[in-house]
Design an enzyme around this catalytic site. Sequence first.
Site, mmCIF file in Angstrom:
data_model
loop_
_atom_site.group_PDB
_atom_site.id
_atom_site.type_symbol
_atom_site.label_atom_id
_atom_site.label_comp_id
_atom_site.label_asym_id
_atom_site.label_seq_id
_atom_site.Cartn_x
_atom_site.Cartn_y
_atom_site.Cartn_z
ATOM 1 N N GLN A 107 -4.495 -5.505 6.600
ATOM 2 C CA GLN A 107 -5.480 -6.368 5.928
ATOM 3 C C GLN A 107 -5.454 -7.796 6.459
ATOM 4 O O GLN A 107 -6.224 -8.644 5.992
ATOM 5 C CB GLN A 107 -5.222 -6.382 4.415
ATOM 6 C CG GLN A 107 -5.339 -5.014 3.750
ATOM 7 C CD GLN A 107 -6.762 -4.469 3.787
ATOM 8 O OE1 GLN A 107 -7.733 -5.212 3.957
ATOM 9 N NE2 GLN A 107 -6.895 -3.170 3.633
ATOM 10 N N ASP A 166 3.138 -4.816 7.718
ATOM 11 C CA ASP A 166 1.897 -4.045 7.618
ATOM 12 C C ASP A 166 0.754 -5.059 7.665
ATOM 13 O O ASP A 166 0.499 -5.766 6.690
ATOM 14 C CB ASP A 166 1.896 -3.255 6.303
ATOM 15 C CG ASP A 166 0.537 -2.640 5.990
ATOM 16 O OD1 ASP A 166 -0.428 -2.874 6.760
ATOM 17 O OD2 ASP A 166 0.427 -1.941 4.968
ATOM 18 N N HIS A 209 0.874 -1.176 0.000
ATOM 19 C CA HIS A 209 0.000 0.000 0.000
ATOM 20 C C HIS A 209 0.915 1.231 0.000
ATOM 21 O O HIS A 209 2.032 1.171 0.520
ATOM 22 C CB HIS A 209 -0.838 -0.053 1.283
ATOM 23 C CG HIS A 209 -1.908 0.976 1.413
ATOM 24 N ND1 HIS A 209 -1.635 2.276 1.764
ATOM 25 C CD2 HIS A 209 -3.255 0.898 1.272
ATOM 26 C CE1 HIS A 209 -2.783 2.950 1.827
ATOM 27 N NE2 HIS A 209 -3.776 2.139 1.528
ATOM 28 N N LYS A 217 -10.674 -1.272 10.490
ATOM 29 C CA LYS A 217 -10.861 -2.380 9.542
ATOM 30 C C LYS A 217 -11.288 -3.650 10.270
ATOM 31 O O LYS A 217 -11.443 -4.700 9.663
ATOM 32 C CB LYS A 217 -9.574 -2.628 8.764
ATOM 33 C CG LYS A 217 -9.208 -1.477 7.823
ATOM 34 C CD LYS A 217 -8.030 -1.840 6.959
ATOM 35 C CE LYS A 217 -7.370 -0.650 6.307
ATOM 36 N NZ LYS A 217 -8.182 0.036 5.311
ATOM 37 N N CYS A 239 -4.856 2.782 -3.587
ATOM 38 C CA CYS A 239 -3.612 3.269 -2.967
ATOM 39 C C CYS A 239 -2.480 2.271 -3.171
ATOM 40 O O CYS A 239 -1.636 2.072 -2.291
ATOM 41 C CB CYS A 239 -3.783 3.550 -1.479
ATOM 42 S SG CYS A 239 -5.004 4.800 -1.132
#
Lengths: 422, 159
Positions: free
Chosen positions: A218, A215, A138, A241, A379
């Site tokens: 997700q 990261d 991202h 999220k 993104c």
Amino acid sequence: MKMADALLTPAARQTTALGMEQLRADFPILDIKVGDNPLVYLDNAASSQMPQAVIDRLVRYQKTQHANIHRAVHHLSDLATQEYESARRKLQRFIGAHEDREVIFTSGTTDSINLVMHGYGRKFIESGDEIILTALEHHSNIVPWQMLAEEKGAHIRVVPINDAGELLVDEYEKLFNPRTRFVGLSHVSNALGSINPVKRMIATAHQHGVPVLIDGAQAAPHMKIDVQDLDCDFYAFSAHKMCGPTGVGILYGKARLLESMQPFKGGGDMITSVSFEKTTYNEIPYKFEAGTPPIAAVIGFGAAIDYLEQIGLDAIAAYEHELLVYASERIRQIPGVKIVGDCPDKVAVISFVMDGIHPHDVGTLLNQDGIAVRTGHHCAQPIMQRFRVAATSRASFSFYNTKKEIDALVEGIRSVQKVFAQ
Amino acid sequence: MSQKSIYQEVILDHNRKPRNYGSLHSPTHHATGHNPLCGDRIDLDINMINGHIEEIAFQGESCAICKASSSMMTNAVKGKTSQEAESLIQEFREMLVNGEEKDLDHLGRLKVLAGVRDLPTRVKCAILPWHTLHAAMNSADSATTEADNHANELVANTH
């Protein structure tokens, strides 16, 4: 019935559709209509919806527990501090961190990554050093490192992907050299849904003595995370999220590393003493939590963790995988539609393109049927460039989505094709 | 599908068979338009002779709304003076941004794009070619929808 029953086994759900109905009733927003159509919310990778339990927790905090934390001796301040720190321990348990001081509250994943860039990167990365990122990142795990590279004269090396949207791990291993200082890696691609083999990649980096930031924005909503098992040095994700509020996330960091880092933001709460001659910084995690944090959001984040754990991350992962398999099969059957990044190891995200129809038009037309998908570059422009598309449409699923909603999506895609076939 | 859909026959027709599509051999004016929101990109070529737009052509990758708007715009401004084209740009923008109902008749067929104003996230798609035309006539190399403060007020910026 317990909420977990709704997701436990496919068989259990078949015998009682009620299970899913009750679970969906936890989310008031799922009842709204878009025009004349019921909302079909398939933009969970951008932000998930909030269950009543979390909404209630925010209201209860604001009505009965609010004051500033770590400050005063009065009742409310003490109570708010306890609740805030209790949320930190919930997050610690949730990711299997060794100590609660390894969990830093930030404003979200982007903030967490910037914290590592400023706190670790600016202190330890020098001219000529190399930072490894992947083609699946991202923008939030690209741009901070580019800023650092520009400032320091460091270089960014990129792990390529194949046509299925999988990282080429052999190529990754070849990128290491004596100047490699840092690896930034997404656990799951936001644009495609690919799950990366992070554990193996972390082990490779450690063989070269290089720390790794994951990261996890997700990944954390969709699978059990164990930072000690992964042995990652940093792990970042956002509350919004995963059924929590916007404006808060965490950075997990190994205590030894966090202690070696310089502060990111200066201000109140991150100091032990201040004079104009010398300021002494506070211990971790407070060293990295300058100013008044979003206290209500942190406590709401804790409530969201409670909610997810009550259902169970393993049950969520199993059910969402079933949705992914069903949706992938149905979408693959539609002529003129192609899934971008169709690899086997994915979370429930489907990025797709349609022959002769721009994703923006797809999004507008699906919206007219009440279906919310994300369209654009997500993104993640390097991924779009890799697949030579300007944009895709992305349907991303949560445990409160149903196969009926996938049917509505498929029907919606066919309607879009009919409009353009006129 | 909603009856109010912007995806009417005229727009779909221009999307399928865009008019003045392609490039000019040696244009006197050129600009590239870019909408970072969705990745729309168009290249616009003009031949200005004695202050008139004698020839105009566009090409690029874009959504149906942007492509139809480009196609209809090139038809509308061909043969016009740059001053006439500038006032048409202004009127088109007002139609989409201010939503003024007054007297759209002189916009002719462009009126079918008025419905885009009900889709705030798509206004930029329709306006992009007009920005690009303005940039080309004023010898700027590029245009972006991000420069339009009026459109920005309506459009949620992302990223």
